[in-house]
Design an enzyme around this catalytic site. Structure first.
Site: not given
Ligand code: PAF
Length: 282
Positions: A37, A149
């Site tokens: 993040h 991802k």
């Protein structure tokens, strides 16, 4: 850094920013923040004036037997990490605000969502597309950031933004990996010590597949078998899927050519992890 806990306050803030001519970068998350993040936040800080991070554990993207209830939530920790990374606003709406009684509208993307995680998690991508559309409508970002991802998710959101003429750019940023190459994921925290050690096989098997392709192997079935055998050597692993798909339609390929993605989903104990790599072949 501000934390805004309801939609109408967020709307007022966004109007103010737009009036001042400031661009907005959105990093949508479900909290339980990690380095993946943070890399999205760093990119957003480079490209936009105001970085908004949404934290919302979205119930409609979880299946009935999935981990919605136990999904880790720790706003205090997330606020500290977000502040350190330079987030300007955390948008932390309540469930009732996002899905009030009588809520009845869902977004479905017909392309890209049937294979891979779409096959194993029915309804998941419609739940993601719905919440992301709502977040886009509320925050009105110039650029929104997603990680590789979750490549299928990111490609689906790009497609949705294009198909629905959403006035924003969707950027896909590289996967961030931790010890042994394990892709960063909030779900890594569920893993026991043994499962964590075993999970490193995901990246190792993807790298092995890459080197087979570099050595001119073109038979997708053989490459998949190599990956599966490596994963099966770990006692805590149970394969959900291993697939090789083209990156345009995400359809299974028989022969490696053009740009392909090798994608996998594997349970370690009860924790389902995903990973992928893309490879371009001449
Ligand atoms: O990738 C995630 O964390 C979620 O799917 C997202 C994009 C925040 C939507 O809930």
């Amino acid at each position: 850094m501000k934390t805004i806990e309801n939609i109408s306050r967020m709307t007022t803030f966004v109007k103010m920013m737009k009036k001042e001519g400031r661009s907005i970068g959105l990093v949508p998350t479900m909290g339980c923040l990690h380095e993946g993040h943070m890399s999205l936040v760093r990119a957003a800080k480079k490209h936009t004036d105001v970085v908004v991070m949404s934290i919302f554990v979205n119930p409609i993207q979880f299946g009935p037997k999935e981990d919605f209830e136990k999904y880790p939530r720790d706003l205090k920790r997330d606020e500290e990490l977000a502040r350190d990374a330079g987030v300007d606003v955390i948008f932390y709406p309540s469930l009732k605000d996002m899905y009030p009684e009588g809520y009845a509208t869902y977004v479905t993307i017909e392309a890209l969502t049937k294979n891979l995680c779409g096959g194993s998690r029915p309804g998941h991508f419609s739940g993601v597309a719905t919440v992301v559309t709502k977040l886009f409508n509320i925050v009105k970002p110039n650029i929104a950031y997603f990680g590789q991802k979750d490549m299928q998710q990111a490609l689906m959101i790009k497609k949705m933004a294009a198909d629905l003429n959403m006035d924003l750019e969707v950027k896909i940023m590289p996967t961030v990996r931790g010890k042994g190459g394990l892709a960063m994921s909030s779900r890594n925290m569920y893993l026991s010590e043994t499962e964590s050690k075993d999970a490193v096989i995901l990246h190792q098997s993807l790298k092995q597949a890459e080197s087979l392709i570099k050595g001119q192997e073109r038979d997708a079935k053989k490459i998949i078998k190599t990956i599966e055998d490596m994963i099966k050597s770990k006692p805590t692993a149970k394969i959900d899927y291993v697939a090789i798909v083209d990156t345009k339609e995400l359809r299974d390929v028989k022969t490696i050519s053009g740009e392909i993605m090798i994608a996998l989903a594997v349970f370690f104990g009860n924790t389902r992890l995903i990973d992928n790599i893309t490879i371009a072949v001449k």
